[in-house]
Design a protein around this motif. Structure first.
Motif, PDB file in Angstrom:
ATOM      1  N   VAL A 152     -47.588  36.674 -61.607  1.00  0.00           N
ATOM      2  CA  VAL A 152     -47.595  35.491 -62.468  1.00  0.00           C
ATOM      3  C   VAL A 152     -46.929  34.311 -61.760  1.00  0.00           C
ATOM      4  N   ALA A 153     -45.813  34.560 -61.060  1.00  0.00           N
ATOM      5  CA  ALA A 153     -45.131  33.483 -60.347  1.00  0.00           C
ATOM      6  C   ALA A 153     -46.030  32.890 -59.255  1.00  0.00           C
ATOM      7  N   PHE A 154     -46.755  33.747 -58.528  1.00  0.00           N
ATOM      8  CA  PHE A 154     -47.681  33.246 -57.517  1.00  0.00           C
ATOM      9  C   PHE A 154     -48.810  32.443 -58.156  1.00  0.00           C
ATOM     10  N   THR A 155     -49.262  32.870 -59.322  1.00  0.00           N
ATOM     11  CA  THR A 155     -50.317  32.130 -60.014  1.00  0.00           C
ATOM     12  C   THR A 155     -49.833  30.744 -60.426  1.00  0.00           C
ATOM     13  N   ILE A 156     -48.610  30.668 -60.945  1.00  0.00           N
ATOM     14  CA  ILE A 156     -48.034  29.365 -61.306  1.00  0.00           C
ATOM     15  C   ILE A 156     -47.935  28.470 -60.086  1.00  0.00           C
ATOM     16  N   ALA A 157     -47.433  29.023 -58.975  1.00  0.00           N
ATOM     17  CA  ALA A 157     -47.302  28.231 -57.754  1.00  0.00           C
ATOM     18  C   ALA A 157     -48.663  27.773 -57.239  1.00  0.00           C
ATOM     19  N   PHE A 158     -49.672  28.635 -57.344  1.00  0.00           N
ATOM     20  CA  PHE A 158     -51.012  28.280 -56.867  1.00  0.00           C
ATOM     21  C   PHE A 158     -51.555  27.068 -57.620  1.00  0.00           C
ATOM     22  N   TYR A 159     -51.461  27.080 -58.944  1.00  0.00           N
ATOM     23  CA  TYR A 159     -52.013  25.968 -59.717  1.00  0.00           C
ATOM     24  C   TYR A 159     -51.175  24.703 -59.571  1.00  0.00           C
ATOM     25  N   LEU A 160     -49.879  24.859 -59.354  1.00  0.00           N
ATOM     26  CA  LEU A 160     -49.061  23.673 -59.089  1.00  0.00           C
ATOM     27  C   LEU A 160     -49.446  23.039 -57.754  1.00  0.00           C
ATOM     28  N   LEU A 161     -49.715  23.877 -56.748  1.00  0.00           N
ATOM     29  CA  LEU A 161     -50.135  23.343 -55.461  1.00  0.00           C
ATOM     30  C   LEU A 161     -51.506  22.682 -55.551  1.00  0.00           C
ATOM     31  N   ARG A 162     -52.428  23.342 -56.233  1.00  0.00           N
ATOM     32  CA  ARG A 162     -53.787  22.822 -56.296  1.00  0.00           C
ATOM     33  C   ARG A 162     -53.921  21.611 -57.208  1.00  0.00           C
ATOM     34  N   ASP A 163     -53.249  21.644 -58.350  1.00  0.00           N
ATOM     35  CA  ASP A 163     -53.434  20.597 -59.361  1.00  0.00           C
ATOM     36  C   ASP A 163     -52.188  19.753 -59.572  1.00  0.00           C
ATOM     37  N   GLY A 164     -51.236  19.835 -58.628  1.00  0.00           N
ATOM     38  CA  GLY A 164     -50.020  19.054 -58.794  1.00  0.00           C
ATOM     39  C   GLY A 164     -50.275  17.562 -58.851  1.00  0.00           C
ATOM     40  N   GLY A 165     -51.198  17.074 -58.026  1.00  0.00           N
ATOM     41  CA  GLY A 165     -51.523  15.649 -58.039  1.00  0.00           C
ATOM     42  C   GLY A 165     -52.110  15.209 -59.370  1.00  0.00           C
ATOM     43  N   ARG A 166     -52.948  16.073 -59.966  1.00  0.00           N
ATOM     44  CA  ARG A 166     -53.539  15.746 -61.261  1.00  0.00           C
ATOM     45  C   ARG A 166     -52.468  15.694 -62.355  1.00  0.00           C
ATOM     46  N   LEU A 167     -51.548  16.653 -62.334  1.00  0.00           N
ATOM     47  CA  LEU A 167     -50.476  16.647 -63.322  1.00  0.00           C
ATOM     48  C   LEU A 167     -49.583  15.426 -63.160  1.00  0.00           C
ATOM     49  N   GLY A 169     -50.555  12.548 -62.008  1.00  0.00           N
ATOM     50  CA  GLY A 169     -51.307  11.401 -62.518  1.00  0.00           C
ATOM     51  C   GLY A 169     -51.261  11.308 -64.033  1.00  0.00           C
ATOM     52  N   LEU A 170     -51.372  12.458 -64.728  1.00  0.00           N
ATOM     53  CA  LEU A 170     -51.281  12.456 -66.190  1.00  0.00           C
ATOM     54  C   LEU A 170     -49.913  11.971 -66.649  1.00  0.00           C
ATOM     55  N   LEU A 171     -48.875  12.396 -65.961  1.00  0.00           N
ATOM     56  CA  LEU A 171     -47.526  11.967 -66.323  1.00  0.00           C
ATOM     57  C   LEU A 171     -47.348  10.469 -66.108  1.00  0.00           C
ATOM     58  N   GLU A 172     -47.855   9.955 -64.991  1.00  0.00           N
ATOM     59  CA  GLU A 172     -47.728   8.525 -64.719  1.00  0.00           C
ATOM     60  C   GLU A 172     -48.516   7.696 -65.731  1.00  0.00           C
ATOM     61  N   ASN A 173     -49.697   8.170 -66.118  1.00  0.00           N
ATOM     62  CA  ASN A 173     -50.478   7.452 -67.134  1.00  0.00           C
ATOM     63  C   ASN A 173     -49.751   7.416 -68.472  1.00  0.00           C
ATOM     64  N   TYR A 174     -49.131   8.512 -68.832  1.00  0.00           N
ATOM     65  CA  TYR A 174     -48.384   8.558 -70.093  1.00  0.00           C
ATOM     66  C   TYR A 174     -47.213   7.582 -70.054  1.00  0.00           C
ATOM     67  N   GLY A 384     -41.439   9.460 -47.725  1.00  0.00           N
ATOM     68  CA  GLY A 384     -42.787   9.939 -47.417  1.00  0.00           C
ATOM     69  C   GLY A 384     -43.027  11.370 -47.840  1.00  0.00           C
ATOM     70  N   ASP A 385     -41.954  12.107 -48.206  1.00  0.00           N
ATOM     71  CA  ASP A 385     -42.123  13.513 -48.537  1.00  0.00           C
ATOM     72  C   ASP A 385     -42.847  13.726 -49.839  1.00  0.00           C
ATOM     73  N   THR A 386     -42.877  12.725 -50.710  1.00  0.00           N
ATOM     74  CA  THR A 386     -43.554  12.885 -51.985  1.00  0.00           C
ATOM     75  C   THR A 386     -44.753  11.962 -52.090  1.00  0.00           C
ATOM     76  N   ALA A 387     -45.260  11.528 -50.968  1.00  0.00           N
ATOM     77  CA  ALA A 387     -46.348  10.566 -50.991  1.00  0.00           C
ATOM     78  C   ALA A 387     -47.628  11.155 -51.514  1.00  0.00           C
ATOM     79  N   ASP A 388     -47.752  12.488 -51.479  1.00  0.00           N
ATOM     80  CA  ASP A 388     -48.992  13.081 -51.936  1.00  0.00           C
ATOM     81  C   ASP A 388     -49.033  13.239 -53.437  1.00  0.00           C
ATOM     82  N   GLY A 389     -47.891  12.951 -54.081  1.00  0.00           N
ATOM     83  CA  GLY A 389     -47.871  12.983 -55.533  1.00  0.00           C
ATOM     84  C   GLY A 389     -47.963  14.362 -56.116  1.00  0.00           C
ATOM     85  N   SER A 390     -47.793  15.390 -55.318  1.00  0.00           N
ATOM     86  CA  SER A 390     -47.883  16.745 -55.855  1.00  0.00           C
ATOM     87  C   SER A 390     -46.527  17.308 -56.224  1.00  0.00           C
TER      88      SER A 390
END
Length: 390
Positions: A152-167, A169-174, A384-390
């Motif tokens: 389960v922990a690996f699954t959480i990390a996987f989706y955070l890596l893959r969709d971190g930028g999308r999350l 973006g949703l936070l910034e829009n809010y 620059g470490d957080t430039a990818d927004g993930s």
């Protein structure tokens, strides 16, 4: 009464339903808090590698490869090292008469049964067989629970890596839509500061400590094979694990572990009149292989953070004591949330440069990267470490 007349029952009901959903989510996260915190750690520990893979590979492939290359070997090695270290710690407790580990894991009767399975056929004692069966079921339950939590922990990390930028973006829009209601609380800066320091804490410090523990355990175990008579390293895997944990201590780092062992081996050599070659070999392995090389190898990946070294060290100490095993990750996480809330949102944090208190500006114990000998960090994080927004 006029105020009550203005209340919209539909909106009140909708708000109540939303609050109920939020409580359900909080309950689920609380029930599996260790798994969620471990997933966050795996995310931040692999994110520097994911940035480079993501530039050339599709999102899902980059996330899976990041976890496969770094997280899986680290988890396997740490689990094996912790298991052997626990066995050595149990042996140490037994020899010293301190039997404080009973109840931590199921009874050791299963170990004896596995080593001598024929005893199960010859032993006619039903009580002993029942004890072994209960202990075996306990071990199986422990293994199944651990594997489930890690998956389960690996699954959480996987989706955070893959969709971190999308999350993100949703936070910034809010935050943009509700900037007036939030009255300029600076929450975007707050989340930026949290993101930068969590990568420092999880990748720069904790991952470094885990790797040092594995390297130390393997190095000392291998060195013990060539130890002369009466010069065995006492509990080599346990010494390696303690060295990794001590790397979190500012300034002195793991020297508080291997220097006493060098002194112990040196005293044995002085009493016997020989074995100095092994003492020197242990000292060189400790300084070069366990201490210096891992630090230099990880130093280019480690970005600094503006957390005070003392508070970080106390978070590492009190986190496991208060929350259990996952407190090693949850303690620093709580520290980062609290420090930056007071510093950024409430704007009452210490604005002055506190690095003078930790020796960051005096040219001692640190180099340009801001990493001291104990694995701590004090320099501000690179933007620059957080430039990818993930």
């Amino acid at each position: 009464m006029q105020a009550l007349d203005d209340v919209d029952p539909g909106r009140v009901g909708l708000a109540g339903f939303g609050l109920l959903l939020a409580l359900v989510v909080v309950f689920v996260v609380y029930s599996f808090l260790g798994v969620f915190v471990l997933g966050i750690f795996l995310y931040y520990a692999t994110r520097p590698f994911h940035r480079r893979f993501d530039a050339y590979l599709p999102g899902s492939v980059a996330a899976a490869l990041s976890l496969l290359v770094l997280a899986v070997p680290v988890v396997v090695l740490v689990a094996y090292t912790a298991t052997v270290g626990y066995s050595e710690l149990a042996a140490l407790a037994e020899t010293t008469g301190v039997d404080a580990l009973n109840g931590v894991v199921p009874s050791a009767n299963v170990t004896a049964a596995v080593q001598d399975p024929g005893s199960l056929l010859t032993d006619r004692d039903p009580g002993r067989l029942a004890d072994i069966a209960r202990a075996a079921l306990g071990y199986l339950a422990l293994v199944f629970s651990s594997v489930f939590d890690i998956v389960v922990a690996f699954t959480i990390a996987f989706y955070l890596l893959r969709d971190g930028g999308r999350l993100r973006g949703l936070l910034e829009n809010y935050l943009d839509r509700h900037s007036d209601a939030l009255d300029g609380a600076g929450l975007d800066d707050y989340f930026d500061a949290i993101d930068a320091d969590l990568e420092t804490v999880f990748f720069g410090n904790i991952l470094n400590a885990l790797l040092i523990a594995v390297i130390g355990a393997l190095s000392y175990s291998a060195l013990n094979v060539f130890a002369p008579a009466a010069f065995d390293i006492p509990y080599p895997v346990l010494v390696g694990i303690l060295a990794g944990a001590a790397s979190l201590v500012p300034v002195v780092g793991m020297k508080i572990v291997y220097v006493p062992v060098v002194a112990y081996l040196g005293s044995r050599a002085a009493l016997t009149g020989g074995g100095w070659n092994f003492v020197v070999a242990f000292a060189l392995v400790s300084v070069v292989v366990v201490d210096t090389v891992p630090d230099l190898a990880l130093r280019p990946w480690v970005s600094g953070g503006d957390l005070h070294l003392g508070t970080v060290m106390f978070a590492y100490i009190f986190g496991p004591l208060v929350f259990g095993w996952y407190g090693l990750f949850l303690g620093p996480l709580v520290l980062v949330l609290v420090v930056h809330f007071y510093d950024v949102v409430l704007d009452i944090g210490a604005e002055a440069d506190t690095r003078d208190d930790t020796g960051a500006g005096d040219g001692t114990d640190e180099d340009a990267s801001g990493v001291d000998e104990g694995g701590g960090t004090t320099e501000p994080a690179a933007s620059g470490d957080t430039a990818d927004g993930s």
